[in-house]
Design a protein around this motif. Structure first.
Motif, PDB file in Angstrom:
ATOM      1  N   UNK A  93      73.251  32.588 -78.502  1.00 35.04           N
ATOM      2  CA  UNK A  93      72.904  32.150 -79.860  1.00 35.04           C
ATOM      3  C   UNK A  93      73.459  30.747 -80.131  1.00 35.04           C
ATOM      4  N   UNK A  94      74.702  30.504 -79.686  1.00 29.89           N
ATOM      5  CA  UNK A  94      75.327  29.196 -79.916  1.00 29.89           C
ATOM      6  C   UNK A  94      74.576  28.096 -79.181  1.00 29.89           C
ATOM      7  N   UNK A  95      74.218  28.357 -77.931  1.00 32.44           N
ATOM      8  CA  UNK A  95      73.589  27.292 -77.153  1.00 32.44           C
ATOM      9  C   UNK A  95      72.141  27.073 -77.589  1.00 32.44           C
ATOM     10  N   UNK A  96      71.442  28.146 -78.002  1.00 33.52           N
ATOM     11  CA  UNK A  96      70.084  27.966 -78.524  1.00 33.52           C
ATOM     12  C   UNK A  96      70.138  27.198 -79.842  1.00 33.52           C
ATOM     13  N   UNK A  97      71.151  27.494 -80.665  1.00 32.53           N
ATOM     14  CA  UNK A  97      71.336  26.729 -81.903  1.00 32.53           C
ATOM     15  C   UNK A  97      71.569  25.249 -81.599  1.00 32.53           C
ATOM     16  N   UNK A 118      62.694  15.254 -92.648  1.00 41.52           N
ATOM     17  CA  UNK A 118      62.247  15.092 -91.262  1.00 41.52           C
ATOM     18  C   UNK A 118      62.967  16.035 -90.307  1.00 41.52           C
ATOM     19  N   UNK A 119      64.281  16.137 -90.443  1.00 37.40           N
ATOM     20  CA  UNK A 119      65.053  16.966 -89.508  1.00 37.40           C
ATOM     21  C   UNK A 119      64.710  18.447 -89.656  1.00 37.40           C
ATOM     22  N   UNK A 120      64.623  18.925 -90.884  1.00 36.97           N
ATOM     23  CA  UNK A 120      64.314  20.342 -91.115  1.00 36.97           C
ATOM     24  C   UNK A 120      62.935  20.703 -90.578  1.00 36.97           C
ATOM     25  N   UNK A 121      61.949  19.850 -90.845  1.00 36.77           N
ATOM     26  CA  UNK A 121      60.590  20.108 -90.353  1.00 36.77           C
ATOM     27  C   UNK A 121      60.567  20.095 -88.828  1.00 36.77           C
ATOM     28  N   UNK A 122      61.261  19.118 -88.220  1.00 40.01           N
ATOM     29  CA  UNK A 122      61.294  19.009 -86.761  1.00 40.01           C
ATOM     30  C   UNK A 122      61.942  20.241 -86.135  1.00 40.01           C
ATOM     31  N   UNK A 319      65.529  33.729 -85.149  1.00 43.98           N
ATOM     32  CA  UNK A 319      65.900  33.535 -86.556  1.00 43.98           C
ATOM     33  C   UNK A 319      67.367  33.116 -86.733  1.00 43.98           C
ATOM     34  N   UNK A 320      68.369  33.809 -86.115  1.00 49.53           N
ATOM     35  CA  UNK A 320      69.774  33.398 -86.326  1.00 49.53           C
ATOM     36  C   UNK A 320      70.069  31.955 -85.919  1.00 49.53           C
ATOM     37  N   UNK A 321      69.685  31.506 -84.690  1.00 54.94           N
ATOM     38  CA  UNK A 321      69.979  30.104 -84.354  1.00 54.94           C
ATOM     39  C   UNK A 321      69.191  29.109 -85.203  1.00 54.94           C
ATOM     40  N   UNK A 322      67.998  29.498 -85.653  1.00 52.31           N
ATOM     41  CA  UNK A 322      67.213  28.611 -86.507  1.00 52.31           C
ATOM     42  C   UNK A 322      67.929  28.384 -87.838  1.00 52.31           C
ATOM     43  N   UNK A 323      68.497  29.448 -88.403  1.00 50.70           N
ATOM     44  CA  UNK A 323      69.241  29.332 -89.663  1.00 50.70           C
ATOM     45  C   UNK A 323      70.437  28.402 -89.486  1.00 50.70           C
ATOM     46  N   UNK A 324      71.171  28.571 -88.372  1.00 46.15           N
ATOM     47  CA  UNK A 324      72.329  27.708 -88.099  1.00 46.15           C
ATOM     48  C   UNK A 324      71.895  26.243 -88.024  1.00 46.15           C
ATOM     49  N   UNK A 327      71.066  24.680 -91.432  1.00 47.41           N
ATOM     50  CA  UNK A 327      72.204  24.420 -92.317  1.00 47.41           C
ATOM     51  C   UNK A 327      73.234  23.474 -91.693  1.00 47.41           C
ATOM     52  N   UNK A 328      73.258  23.390 -90.353  1.00 49.91           N
ATOM     53  CA  UNK A 328      74.183  22.480 -89.662  1.00 49.91           C
ATOM     54  C   UNK A 328      73.398  21.635 -88.667  1.00 49.91           C
ATOM     55  N   UNK A 329      72.526  20.745 -89.155  1.00 44.77           N
ATOM     56  CA  UNK A 329      71.673  19.959 -88.244  1.00 44.77           C
ATOM     57  C   UNK A 329      72.450  19.016 -87.333  1.00 44.77           C
TER      58      UNK A 329
END
Length: 403
Positions: A93-97, A118-122, A319-324, A327-329
């Motif tokens: 999960x950490x590395x996929x995030x 831009x970052x969120x959409x990307x 979903x979990x790594x996407x949320x991370x 919120x922490x781009x």
């Protein structure tokens, strides 16, 4: 060499050449090329060895599609399964995030018209498109990896062709700016050879053929080592250490690496070539790790008698790594730091323990990794040191790396 053995070797190489490689210039900027080279060879030898330990363990696997947690339970009971599952799931999960965060950082540079969004959409686009290939299965990942790996190699050689002529001996001879920074950088570099999560998927793909699994690991890890050396030579030799560190301190992301390359070489063309290569490196690594996480979650749910469909598994995977990442781009290096700590347990300490137990239970095995028990002890001590690095940095005993 059979076709799927070659494909498996490319999955190993593609998984390896990813976020860890891209983080190398960020974490080694203060280290200098010579010490970076030493660290590369040490960790390549250590992690290739631990990968072969998994091959040895799979000789007595209960089934070809057994996950690492199943093997851990075989030798250490339920406690082994729980610990290995926690370490593996947190690591992946950490590395996929980190991959999603890094991919979003790179792609956002191509979407300036979106402004602050831009970052969120990307990040969302990166995850959805690549997640579809992972959801389809191993064959689709194999096919896409082969195509992207070839394109990535072309982009990589193109980057080297433009950057290597700009290398200077003065830049390559730069010495570390801080004491013991080579130790501080080791957890992030450790993930640069983090192909181990794909071994269960490859064992299933190769139908439990130990010789072909071993060949795919040896070939698949040799390619990244050569690529890493050339990559570090290009970045360390082209970029002035002091100026490079200053730019990265302001923007310690992959986009910052691209901007540093543009600024110091004076060529936006080279900077964009680095961006393309970095994106492809993230994509191939993302595919391998995400596929492994999906199979790991499937193995975990089956253990508790839950049969989940591909859609549910895909949602649990992404979903979990996407949320991370949303919120922490800018959490690229932070996520890799946690990943490195978890991976040290999963990719080194766990296989050492399983092989130690296995050799006592089955003294006559068709294949045993070289070195005997002395090598196991040496590898274990190395793993414990690397695991302790983040805590030593926080305590102030070791210097922080850039980012």
């Amino acid at each position: 060499m059979k076709n799927n053995t070659f494909g498996s070797a490319l999955i190993v190489a593609g998984t390896t050449i990813g976020a860890g490689m891209l983080a190398m210039p960020l974490t080694s900027a203060e280290m200098g090329f010579t010490y970076t080279l030493i660290l590369l060879f040490l960790l390549w030898g250590l992690l290739s060895y631990s990968g072969l330990l998994f091959v040895e363990v799979y000789q007595k696997a209960p089934r070809t599609n057994a996950g690492i947690a199943t093997l851990a339970e075989q030798y250490f009971g339920m406690a082994g399964r729980v610990l290995s599952t926690i370490a593996l799931v947190v690591f992946m999960y950490a590395i996929i995030a980190a991959y999603i965060s890094g991919g979003g950082s790179l792609l956002s540079g191509l979407l300036p018209f979106l402004g602050d969004n831009a970052t969120s959409v990307a990040i969302i686009v990166f995850t959805i498109i690549l997640g579809l290939f992972v959801s389809i299965g191993t064959k689709s990942v194999d096919l896409l990896t082969r195509i992207l790996f070839i394109i990535k190699l072309v982009a990589f050689f193109f980057v080297l062709l433009m950057m290597l002529p700009k290398v200077t001996t003065a830049n390559l001879g730069a010495m570390p700016l801080k004491d013991f920074v080579i130790i501080s950088a080791s957890p992030v570099f450790f993930t640069s050879f983090g192909f181990h999560v794909v071994i269960p998927s490859l064992n299933r793909y190769l139908e439990g053929n130990i010789k072909r699994l071993r060949a795919s690991i040896l070939i698949g890890t040799g390619i990244p080592l050569i690529a890493y050396i050339l990559w570090q030579m290009a970045t360390h030799g082209t970029l002035s250490q002091t100026e490079f560190v200053h730019i990265l301190s302001d923007d310690p992301t992959l986009n910052g690496l691209v901007n540093a390359t543009k600024h110091i070489t004076g060529s936006s063309f080279i900077g964009e070539a680095v961006r393309i290569f970095s994106t492809l490196a993230l994509v191939t690594s993302f595919l391998g790790v995400a596929l492994s996480l999906l199979h790991c979650l499937d193995d975990l749910l089956k253990r508790v008698n839950i049969t989940a469909g591909q859609t549910v598994l895909s949602l649990l995977t992404f979903i979990p790594p996407l949320i991370f990442a949303l919120f922490y781009p800018e959490g690229f290096i932070m996520a890799l730091g946690y990943a490195g700590q978890m991976f040290t347990f999963y990719g080194l300490i766990l296989p050492i323990g399983m092989v130690w137990r296995m050799r006592k239970l089955y003294p006559e095995l068709p294949y045993r990794v070289f070195g005997g028990n002395i090598t196991l002890v040496f590898a274990l001590i190395s793993g414990l040191i690397i695991m302790s690095v983040p805590m030593l940095i926080q305590a102030g005993y070791l210097p922080k790396v850039v980012g």
